[in-house]
Design a protein around this motif. Structure first.
Motif, PDB file in Angstrom:
ATOM      1  N   VAL A 244       0.802  -1.214   0.000  1.00 28.26           N
ATOM      2  CA  VAL A 244       0.000   0.000   0.000  1.00 28.26           C
ATOM      3  C   VAL A 244       0.846   1.280   0.000  1.00 28.26           C
ATOM      4  CG1 VAL A 244      -0.424  -0.042   2.497  1.00 28.26           C
ATOM      5  CG2 VAL A 244      -1.995   1.168   1.010  1.00 28.26           C
ATOM      6  N   GLU A 245       1.912   1.282   0.762  1.00 32.28           N
ATOM      7  CA  GLU A 245       2.746   2.500   0.803  1.00 32.28           C
ATOM      8  C   GLU A 245       3.321   2.790  -0.583  1.00 32.28           C
ATOM      9  OE1 GLU A 245       3.134   0.034   3.073  1.00 32.28           O
ATOM     10  OE2 GLU A 245       2.067   1.092   4.673  1.00 32.28           O
ATOM     11  N   SER A 246       3.758   1.751  -1.238  1.00 35.24           N
ATOM     12  CA  SER A 246       4.314   1.946  -2.577  1.00 35.24           C
ATOM     13  C   SER A 246       3.248   2.479  -3.519  1.00 35.24           C
ATOM     14  CB  SER A 246       4.864   0.641  -3.134  1.00 35.24           C
ATOM     15  OG  SER A 246       5.787   0.089  -2.249  1.00 35.24           O
ATOM     16  N   LEU A 247       2.014   1.960  -3.380  1.00 37.98           N
ATOM     17  CA  LEU A 247       0.936   2.436  -4.246  1.00 37.98           C
ATOM     18  C   LEU A 247       0.660   3.911  -3.991  1.00 37.98           C
ATOM     19  CD1 LEU A 247      -1.508  -0.609  -4.098  1.00 37.98           C
ATOM     20  CD2 LEU A 247      -0.316   0.245  -6.128  1.00 37.98           C
ATOM     21  N   GLN A 248       0.716   4.288  -2.717  1.00 34.44           N
ATOM     22  CA  GLN A 248       0.495   5.706  -2.387  1.00 34.44           C
ATOM     23  C   GLN A 248       1.545   6.592  -3.060  1.00 34.44           C
ATOM     24  OE1 GLN A 248       0.456   5.300   1.872  1.00 34.44           O
ATOM     25  NE2 GLN A 248      -1.792   5.264   1.957  1.00 34.44           N
ATOM     26  N   SER A 249       2.791   6.135  -3.010  1.00 34.20           N
ATOM     27  CA  SER A 249       3.832   6.978  -3.625  1.00 34.20           C
ATOM     28  C   SER A 249       3.688   6.967  -5.146  1.00 34.20           C
ATOM     29  CB  SER A 249       5.223   6.544  -3.174  1.00 34.20           C
ATOM     30  OG  SER A 249       5.584   5.358  -3.816  1.00 34.20           O
ATOM     31  N   LEU A 250       3.188   5.852  -5.674  1.00 33.89           N
ATOM     32  CA  LEU A 250       2.994   5.769  -7.131  1.00 33.89           C
ATOM     33  C   LEU A 250       1.906   6.748  -7.585  1.00 33.89           C
ATOM     34  CD1 LEU A 250       3.875   4.207  -9.697  1.00 33.89           C
ATOM     35  CD2 LEU A 250       1.980   2.644  -9.289  1.00 33.89           C
ATOM     36  N   VAL A 251       0.814   6.815  -6.814  1.00 30.80           N
ATOM     37  CA  VAL A 251      -0.274   7.729  -7.171  1.00 30.80           C
ATOM     38  C   VAL A 251       0.264   9.174  -7.169  1.00 30.80           C
ATOM     39  CG1 VAL A 251      -2.471   8.709  -6.377  1.00 30.80           C
ATOM     40  CG2 VAL A 251      -2.150   6.225  -6.432  1.00 30.80           C
ATOM     41  N   LYS A 252       1.093   9.452  -6.179  1.00 27.78           N
ATOM     42  CA  LYS A 252       1.687  10.784  -6.096  1.00 27.78           C
ATOM     43  C   LYS A 252       2.518  11.079  -7.358  1.00 27.78           C
ATOM     44  CE  LYS A 252       3.621  13.264  -2.182  1.00 27.78           C
ATOM     45  NZ  LYS A 252       4.451  13.052  -0.993  1.00 27.78           N
ATOM     46  N   GLU A 253       3.288  10.075  -7.723  1.00 33.07           N
ATOM     47  CA  GLU A 253       4.131  10.199  -8.917  1.00 33.07           C
ATOM     48  C   GLU A 253       3.259  10.423 -10.159  1.00 33.07           C
ATOM     49  OE1 GLU A 253       7.527   7.489 -10.802  1.00 33.07           O
ATOM     50  OE2 GLU A 253       6.978   6.820  -8.780  1.00 33.07           O
ATOM     51  N   TYR A 254       2.176   9.669 -10.254  1.00 35.28           N
ATOM     52  CA  TYR A 254       1.261   9.800 -11.388  1.00 35.28           C
ATOM     53  C   TYR A 254       0.684  11.209 -11.446  1.00 35.28           C
ATOM     54  CZ  TYR A 254       0.843   4.740 -12.435  1.00 35.28           C
ATOM     55  OH  TYR A 254       1.056   3.445 -12.808  1.00 35.28           O
ATOM     56  N   LYS A 255       0.291  11.718 -10.273  1.00 35.84           N
ATOM     57  CA  LYS A 255      -0.344  13.043 -10.270  1.00 35.84           C
ATOM     58  C   LYS A 255       0.655  14.118 -10.678  1.00 35.84           C
ATOM     59  CE  LYS A 255      -2.238  12.934  -6.244  1.00 35.84           C
ATOM     60  NZ  LYS A 255      -2.938  13.416  -5.065  1.00 35.84           N
ATOM     61  N   SER A 256       1.910  13.936 -10.249  1.00 34.73           N
ATOM     62  CA  SER A 256       2.868  14.974 -10.686  1.00 34.73           C
ATOM     63  C   SER A 256       3.193  14.834 -12.173  1.00 34.73           C
ATOM     64  CB  SER A 256       4.118  15.030  -9.811  1.00 34.73           C
ATOM     65  OG  SER A 256       4.614  13.766  -9.609  1.00 34.73           O
ATOM     66  N   LEU A 257       3.048  13.613 -12.687  1.00 31.40           N
ATOM     67  CA  LEU A 257       3.222  13.433 -14.136  1.00 31.40           C
ATOM     68  C   LEU A 257       2.156  14.242 -14.889  1.00 31.40           C
ATOM     69  CD1 LEU A 257       4.466  11.760 -16.589  1.00 31.40           C
ATOM     70  CD2 LEU A 257       2.607  10.145 -16.200  1.00 31.40           C
ATOM     71  N   VAL A 258       0.906  14.145 -14.397  1.00 37.66           N
ATOM     72  CA  VAL A 258      -0.192  14.899 -15.022  1.00 37.66           C
ATOM     73  C   VAL A 258       0.124  16.393 -14.953  1.00 37.66           C
ATOM     74  CG1 VAL A 258      -2.645  15.510 -14.832  1.00 37.66           C
ATOM     75  CG2 VAL A 258      -1.921  13.125 -14.516  1.00 37.66           C
ATOM     76  N   GLN A 259       0.517  16.842 -13.739  1.00 43.50           N
ATOM     77  CA  GLN A 259       0.816  18.254 -13.523  1.00 43.50           C
ATOM     78  C   GLN A 259       1.913  18.741 -14.483  1.00 43.50           C
ATOM     79  OE1 GLN A 259      -0.664  20.308 -11.025  1.00 43.50           O
ATOM     80  NE2 GLN A 259       0.369  21.931 -12.188  1.00 43.50           N
ATOM     81  N   GLN A 260       2.936  17.917 -14.575  1.00 39.77           N
ATOM     82  CA  GLN A 260       4.108  18.309 -15.359  1.00 39.77           C
ATOM     83  C   GLN A 260       3.783  18.313 -16.857  1.00 39.77           C
ATOM     84  OE1 GLN A 260       7.024  15.247 -14.760  1.00 39.77           O
ATOM     85  NE2 GLN A 260       7.999  15.763 -16.712  1.00 39.77           N
ATOM     86  N   LYS A 261       3.050  17.323 -17.315  1.00 42.55           N
ATOM     87  CA  LYS A 261       2.777  17.224 -18.757  1.00 42.55           C
ATOM     88  C   LYS A 261       1.698  18.197 -19.204  1.00 42.55           C
ATOM     89  CE  LYS A 261       5.263  13.648 -20.149  1.00 42.55           C
ATOM     90  NZ  LYS A 261       6.124  13.530 -21.275  1.00 42.55           N
ATOM     91  N   LEU A 262       0.701  18.412 -18.335  1.00 47.67           N
ATOM     92  CA  LEU A 262      -0.457  19.177 -18.794  1.00 47.67           C
ATOM     93  C   LEU A 262      -0.592  20.520 -18.094  1.00 47.67           C
ATOM     94  CD1 LEU A 262      -3.026  16.252 -18.895  1.00 47.67           C
ATOM     95  CD2 LEU A 262      -1.744  17.198 -20.805  1.00 47.67           C
ATOM     96  N   ASN A 263       0.281  20.710 -17.133  1.00 51.17           N
ATOM     97  CA  ASN A 263       0.230  21.952 -16.385  1.00 51.17           C
ATOM     98  C   ASN A 263      -1.128  22.143 -15.718  1.00 51.17           C
ATOM     99  OD1 ASN A 263       1.573  24.074 -15.387  1.00 51.17           O
ATOM    100  ND2 ASN A 263       1.131  25.463 -17.119  1.00 51.17           N
ATOM    101  N   ARG A 264      -1.683  21.058 -15.254  1.00 50.49           N
ATOM    102  CA  ARG A 264      -2.933  21.131 -14.499  1.00 50.49           C
ATOM    103  C   ARG A 264      -2.965  19.976 -13.522  1.00 50.49           C
ATOM    104  NH1 ARG A 264      -7.490  19.307 -18.837  1.00 50.49           N
ATOM    105  NH2 ARG A 264      -8.837  18.924 -17.052  1.00 50.49           N
ATOM    106  N   GLU A 265      -3.825  20.133 -12.527  1.00 49.70           N
ATOM    107  CA  GLU A 265      -3.922  19.104 -11.503  1.00 49.70           C
ATOM    108  C   GLU A 265      -4.786  17.952 -11.993  1.00 49.70           C
ATOM    109  OE1 GLU A 265      -5.993  20.362  -8.023  1.00 49.70           O
ATOM    110  OE2 GLU A 265      -4.738  19.160  -6.715  1.00 49.70           O
ATOM    111  N   PHE A 266      -4.517  16.749 -11.510  1.00 49.76           N
ATOM    112  CA  PHE A 266      -5.459  15.661 -11.777  1.00 49.76           C
ATOM    113  C   PHE A 266      -6.775  16.045 -11.097  1.00 49.76           C
ATOM    114  CE2 PHE A 266      -7.661  11.847 -10.408  1.00 49.76           C
ATOM    115  CZ  PHE A 266      -7.815  11.203 -11.628  1.00 49.76           C
ATOM    116  N   PRO A 267      -7.895  16.101 -11.857  1.00 47.21           N
ATOM    117  CA  PRO A 267      -9.114  16.671 -11.282  1.00 47.21           C
ATOM    118  C   PRO A 267      -9.570  15.954 -10.005  1.00 47.21           C
ATOM    119  CG  PRO A 267      -9.527  15.701 -13.445  1.00 47.21           C
ATOM    120  CD  PRO A 267      -8.063  15.667 -13.232  1.00 47.21           C
ATOM    121  N   GLN A 268      -9.768  16.722  -8.967  1.00 45.00           N
ATOM    122  CA  GLN A 268     -10.156  16.171  -7.672  1.00 45.00           C
ATOM    123  C   GLN A 268     -11.669  16.172  -7.500  1.00 45.00           C
ATOM    124  OE1 GLN A 268      -8.265  14.830  -5.033  1.00 45.00           O
ATOM    125  NE2 GLN A 268      -6.733  14.691  -6.651  1.00 45.00           N
ATOM    126  N   ASP A 269     -12.354  17.027  -8.258  1.00 46.66           N
ATOM    127  CA  ASP A 269     -13.807  17.093  -8.125  1.00 46.66           C
ATOM    128  C   ASP A 269     -14.437  15.977  -8.963  1.00 46.66           C
ATOM    129  OD1 ASP A 269     -16.456  17.590  -8.246  1.00 46.66           O
ATOM    130  OD2 ASP A 269     -16.295  19.601  -9.133  1.00 46.66           O
TER     131      ASP A 269
END
Ligand code: PEP
Ligand code: MG
Length: 877
Positions: free
Chosen positions: A177-202
Motif C-alpha cells: 500500500v505504501e508503494s501504491l500511495q507513492s505511485l499515485v503521487k508520482e502519477y499526479k505529478s506526471l499529469v501536472q508536469q505534462k499538462l500543467n494542471r492538476e489531476f481533477p479532484q472534483d
C-alpha cells in the motif's frame, strides 16, 4: 422535452434491446438484462442523440441533459447508499462508450471514477482494505490519464514497472500500500508536469470530462477510419454508459470473467469461458495473469457458478442467439456487466445455426440470415494452425483465401519440375501471365509482387482454389537470381515459406496447417439455401477437375469456360503458336486442324462431368500476343523449336503488339479477323456435344461470344455458329439443343442491349471488363492507386470486388431491362469475379438475373448469399 438519459439496474429500466440505435449496443443490452431481473449494477445511458447533438453544435450539450444526468446519478447514489465524492462513503462509477454497432478497440473504459485524495480514505476505511483503495486510485489515474487527458499509457506503465523493480516484486498485486500511495503521487505529478494542471479532484468534473472524452472519441480519426472501413457511415453517434462500480478485486471471494453460452470456436452446446479471482476486467484482457476455465469456478463458489450458468441459459433463450457475457463477483455476489451476440468461427456458426433450429429456438430463415457468407470460405481451405507462432515478413493483397506451405521457386517451369518430384512449392513471380499456368497448377500457392485483386494471378488462383497473395509490393523479387527480400530478410530458392491468402501475410518458414472439412452442419445449411434461393449459382471452370469441384459444391452449371486456358496446357501451346505464326489462312487452318481433336476432347470431358447441366463455353478472348514469348531468349527458343527464322517471330510479335491490349484486338474482334479460329472452336463444341449425346449424356451447350460492342459482331458470329451446328449434327447424325449468347462487358453493349438481344439467347455480364470500361480504369493497373482511394475514402469499396451499384450496376440494370424488352425470355447471368461476392449477389437478385457464376470454391458463398438475398428481398427489387 427530449429525453437524453435512460436508467437501468436496481429495479428501474427505461430502455431495452430494441433501442440499440438510441442507446448503443451496450446500453440497450444492459437495459434488457435489467428488465429481465438480472443483477445489473444500477446506472444510466446517455443517448447517441446527445452525442450527435454535441457534435453538430460544436461541443455543446443538449438542453436538459445535465439535469437528467444529475437526477439519474442521485438515483444510483440512493440504490448504492453511497455518494459520488463523499469522503467517507464514496460511490464509484465506470464510464464506457457504446455505439449501435460495436467498434472494438475504439474507446477504452474509465473505471473507479469518483476517487480523489479524500475519498480514497473513505473507500479504504469502508472496505477495511487500504491496498485495494489505493490500487483502485492508481488504476483511475492511469485510465483517466490515458483515455480522458490524452497522456500515453506507457508513461504510467513504465513508472509502475520501475516501482516493482525498486520494491523487488513481479506481480502487480504484490505491490504494498505504501508503494501504491507513492505511485499515485508520482502519477499526479506526471499529469501536472505534462499538462500543467492538476489531476481533477472534483468527481463531477471527472465525470464531465469522461463523458466529453467518450463523445469526442466518436469523431477521432481512428473511429472515423474504422467506420469507413466497416461501412458504418450511417451509424449516428455513441452512447455513454455510467454505472456503479462493483469490484472483482476485493479479495479472494471476488473475481471477474467472460463467458459464452456455447463454445465460440466449435459451436458445441456447453458453457464456456474463463475467470480470474481477485481481479478487474483489464487484468483478463492484459493477459498478465492466466485465467482459469469457467468450470473451475464450481468448486470454490458452487452457488455463484450455478447462478451464472442459469443466467447464461436465460439470456440465450431470450436473445435466441449465442451470447458473450461479462460478469463480476464482489464478495461472493454475482453481477452482470454485459451481454452481446458472441463472435464465432465459421465452424461454430454453422453448428450453432443448425442446432438452434433443431432445438426450435430459431427458424431456418433466421439461421440462414445469421451466417456471414464470406466467413464460410474458412471451411473450404487449409488454414494456418491458430496455435502456431509465425514470423510475418511482408503483407500483400489477400487475393485468394487459404494457406499454403512450400519451397520458394521463381519460375513456372521450376515449380512444375519440383512438383513432379513430389515437392511442395510456392511460386513467386513479379506478376504471372498465362504462360505460368502450368507452374501455378503445380504450386501450393502463389505470391506476386505486382497486380490487384483481379490480376491474372488472383483470378486464376481463385479459380483453382489455390491460396494467393498478390500485389505484395513490400518484397523485391529477383527472378533471375531466384530470391526475394522483404526488409532485411532474404528468401532464396528452396527456402520454406508460408502464405496466408486470407490475410495477405507472407510468413517465413514452414507452418502447421489445419485441414478443411465440410461438416454435416454446413451441408445442412447448403441444403437449406436451395429451398429459398431464386438465383441459380453456376461456376467458372475451365477443366474437368474444376468442373467436378464446382459440381460437388452444388454448382448448377458452368457459367464461363474460358477456352484460352486450355490453349496453354502441355504441348498445345506449340500448335497455338504455329497457328499465330502461320503465313496466311491456309497455314493457319492446318495448325488449327491439330487443335481441333484436342479441343473436342476437352469439351467431351467437361460435358461428361456436367451431364444434365448447362455449360457456357466462351470463344477465344485474349489478344494473340499473349500466347507469344516476350523476351529475346524466349523468342530465340521459339524460333529453334518451330524451325522458323527469328526475324519472322520478331516481326509477328511486333505486329501483334498493342498499346492497350484491354481495348484492342481481342474477343469477337479476333473471331471476325480470323474466322477459322472460332470455326474450329464451334466445330469442337458441336462434335463433342453430339458424341456425348449419342452416349446418352444430356448436354446443354451455351456458346458465348465475348466483347461484343455492336450487334453486327454478334450476328456474324451467330450465323457461323449456326452453320457449324447444322453441319456437325448432320455429320454426327444426332441433334442437340444449344444456345448462342454474348458477354456484355462494354458500355456500348449495355446501351444497345435491345438490338443485341435480337441476336442473343442469353446475356452474361462480364463485370471484370465492364467495371474497367465503365470506370476507364484497367484492372491490372488499378492496384497502383486504388488502395489509396480506399484508405482516403474516395471509394468505399473496390469496384473490382463488389459491384459498384451506382455506375456499373446501373449499366447492368439498364441492359437487363432493354434486353428483356426485346426478348422476354432472355436468360441473364453474370460471370465476372463479382459473381461470388455477397453484396454483388444480392444486387444480381434484386435486378432479377437468372444466375451468378463464380469460382468453384465461391459457389457455396454465392449459394448462401443468394438465399439471404431471397429472404431479404422476396419480390426481387
Ligand atoms: C469479365 O470480363 O468479367 C470476364 C468474366 O471475362 P475475363 O475475366 O476473362 O475477361
Ligand atoms: Mg472479360
Amino acid at each position: 422535452m427530449e429525453k437524453y438519459v435512460y436508467a437501468f439496474g436496481g429495479g428501474v429500466t427505461e430502455g431495452g434491446a430494441d433501442m440499440k440505435m438510441l442507446l448503443g449496443n451496450k446500453g440497450a443490452n444492459l437495459a434488457e438484462m435489467s428488465s429481465l431481473g438480472l443483477p445489473v449494477p444500477p446506472g444510466f445511458t446517455i443517448t447517441t442523440e446527445a452525442s450527435d447533438h454535441y457534435f453538430k453544435n460544436g461541443g455543446e450539450y443538449p438542453e436538459g441533459m445535465w439535469e437528467e444526468v444529475d437526477k439519474n446519478l442521485a438515483r444510483v447514489e440512493g440504490e448504492m447508499e453511497a455518494k459520488l465524492g463523499d469522503p467517507t462513503n464514496p460511490l464509484l462509477v465506470s464510464v464506457r462508450s457504446g455505439a449501435a454497432v460495436s467498434m472494438p478497440g475504439m474507446m477504452d473504459t474509465v473505471l473507479n471514477l469518483g476517487l480523489n485524495d479524500r475519498s480514497v480514505g473513505g473507500l479504504s476505511a469502508r472496505t477495511d482494505n487500504p491496498r485495494f483503495a489505493w490500487d483502485s486510485y492508481r488504476r483511475l489515474v492511469t485510465m483517466f490519464g490515458d483515455v480522458v487527458l490524452g497522456l500515453e499509457r506507457r508513461e504510467f506503465e513504465e513508472r509502475l514497472e520501475a516501482l516493482k523493480g525498486r520494491v523487488g516484486v513481479k506481480e502487480d498485486q504484490a505491490v504494498d500500500v505504501e508503494s501504491l500511495q507513492s505511485l499515485v503521487k508520482e502519477y499526479k505529478s506526471l499529469v501536472q508536469q505534462k499538462l500543467n494542471r492538476e489531476f481533477p479532484q472534483d468527481p463531477r468534473e471527472q465525470l464531465r470530462l469522461a463523458i466529453n472524452a467518450v463523445f469526442d472519441s466518436w469523431n477521432s480519426d481512428r473511429a472515423k477510419t474504422y467506420r469507413r472501413l466497416n461501412q458504418m457511415s450511417e451509424v449516428g453517434g455513441t452512447g455513454v454508459n455510467v454505472q456503479a462500480m462493483v469490484f472483482g478485486n476485493l479479495g479472494e471471494t471476488s473475481g471477474t470473467g467472460v463467458a459464452f453460452t456455447r463454445n465460440p470456436s466449435t459451436g458445441a452446446k456447453e458453457f464456456y469461458g474463463e475467470f480470474l479471482m481477485n481481479a478487474q476486467g483489464e487484468d483478463i484482457v492484459a493477459g498478465t495473469r492466466t485465467a482459469e476455465p469457467i468450470s473451475s469456478l464450481k468448486t470454490p463458489m458452487p452457488e455463484v457458478y450455478q447462478a451464472l450458468e442459469g443466467i447464461a441459459q436465460k439470456l440465450e433463450s431470450h436473445y435466441k442467439d449465442m451470447q458473450d457475457l461479462e460478469f463480476t463477483i464482489q464478495a461472493g455476489k454475482l453481477y452482470m456487466l454485459q451481454t452481446r451476440t458472441g463472435k464465432r468461427t465459421a465452424a461454430a456458426a454453422t453448428r450453432i445455426a443448425t442446432e438452434m433450429e433443431k432445438e426450435g429456438l430459431i427458424d431456418k430463415a433466421t439461421a440462414l440470415l445469421r451466417l456471414d457468407p464470406e466467413q464460410m470460405e474458412q471451411l473450404l481451405h487449409y488454414r494456418i494452425d491458430p496455435n502456431s507462432q509465425v514470423q510475418v515478413i511482408a503483407r500483400g493483397l489477400a487475393a485468394s483465401p487459404g494457406a499454403a506451405v512450400g519451397k520458394a521457386v521463381f519460375t513456372a517451369e521450376g515449380a512444375e519440375q519440383k512438383a513432379a518430384k513430389g515437392e511442395q512449392v510456392i511460386l513467386i513471380r513479379m506478376e504471372t501471365s498465362p504462360d505460368d499456368i502450368g507452374g501455378m497448377y503445380a504450386a501450393q500457392g502463389i505470391l506476386t509482387a505486382r497486380g490487384g485483386l483481379t490480376s491474372h494471378a488472383a483470378v486464376v488462383a481463385r479459380g483453382m482454389g489455390k491460396c494467393c497473395v498478390a500485389g505484395c509490393d513490400e518484397i523485391r523479387v529477383d527472378e533471375e537470381q531466384g530470391r526475394f527480400t522483404a526488409d532485411s530478410v532474404e528468401v532464396r530458392e528452396g527456402d520454406f515459406i508460408t502464405l496466408n491468402g486470407s490475410t495477405g501475410e507472407v510468413i517465413l518458414g514452414e507452418t502447421n496447417l489445419v485441414k478443411p472439412e465440410v461438416s454435416d452442419h454446413f451441408s445442412t445449411i447448403l441444403d437449406w439455401t436451395d429451398e429459398v434461393k431464386v438465383l441459380g449459382v453456376r461456376a467458372n471452370a475451365d477443366t474437368p477437375h474444376d468442373a467436378q469441384v464446382a459440381r460437388d459444391y452444388g454448382a448448377e452449371g458452368i457459367g464461363l469456360c474460358r477456352t484460352e486456358h486450355m490453349f496453354f496446357e502441355g504441348d498445345r501451346i506449340d500448335s497455338v503458336r504455329a497457328m499465330i505464326l502461320a503465313k496466311g489462312e491456309g497455314e493457319r487452318r492446318s495448325a488449327l486442324k491439330k487443335l481441333l481433336p484436342i479441343q473436342t476432347q476437352d469439351f467431351e470431358d467437361i460435358f461428361e462431368v456436367m451431364d444434365g447441366l448447362p455449360v457456357t463455353i466462351r470463344f477465344l478472348d485474349p489478344p494473340l500476343h499473349e500466347f507469344l514469348p516476350k523476351t529475346e531468349d524466349g523468342m530465340e527458343a521459339l524460333a529453334r523449336n518451330m524451325g522458323m527464322s527469328l526475324d519472322h517471330i520478331k516481326a509477328t510479335v511486333e505486329e501483334l503488339t498493342e498499346f492497350n491490349p484491354m481495348l484492342g484486338h481481342r474477343g469477337c474482334r479476333l473471331g471476325l479477323s480470323y474466322p477459322e479460329i472460332y470455326e474450329m472452336q464451334a466445330e469442337a463444341i458441336f462434335t463433342a456435344a453430339c458424341r456425348k449425346a449419342r452416349e446418352g449424356r444430356k448436354v446443354l451447350p451455351e456458346i458465348m461470344i465475348p466483347l461484343v460492342a455492336d450487334v453486327a459482331e454478334l450476328r456474324a458470329n451467330r450465323e457461323m455458329v449456326r452453320r457449324f451446328g447444322k453441319e456437325v449434327m448432320r455429320r454426327e447424325k444426332v441433334k442437340v439443343d444449344y444456345l448462342i449468347g454474348t458477354m456484355i462487358e462494354l458500355p456500348r453493349a449495355c446501351l444497345t442491349a435491345r438490338e443485341i438481344a435480337a441476336e442473343a439467347d442469353f446475356f452474361s455480364f462480364g463485370t471484370n471488363d465492364l467495371t474497367q470500361t465503365v470506370y476507364g480504369l484497367s484492372r491490372d493497373d488499378a492496384g497502383r492507386f486504388l488502395p489509396e482511394y480506399l484508405t482516403k475514402g474516395y471509394f468505399s469499396r473496390d469496384p473490382f470486388v463488389a459491384i459498384d451499384r451506382a455506375g456499373v450496376g446501373e449499366m447492368i440494370h439498364m441492359a437487363v431491362k432493354k434486353g428483356r424488352a426485346r426478348r422476354r425470355k432472355l436468360k441473364v447471368g453474370i460471370c465476372g469475379e463479382h459473381g461470388g461476392e455477397p453484396s454483388s449477389v444480392e444486387f444480381c437478385h434484386q435486378v432479377n438475373l437468372d444466375y451468378v457464376s463464380c469460382s468453384p470454391f465461391r459457389v457455396v458463398i454465392a449459394r448462401l448469399a443468394a438465399a439471404q438475398a431471397a429472404l431479404r428481398y422476396p419480390a426481387g427489387k
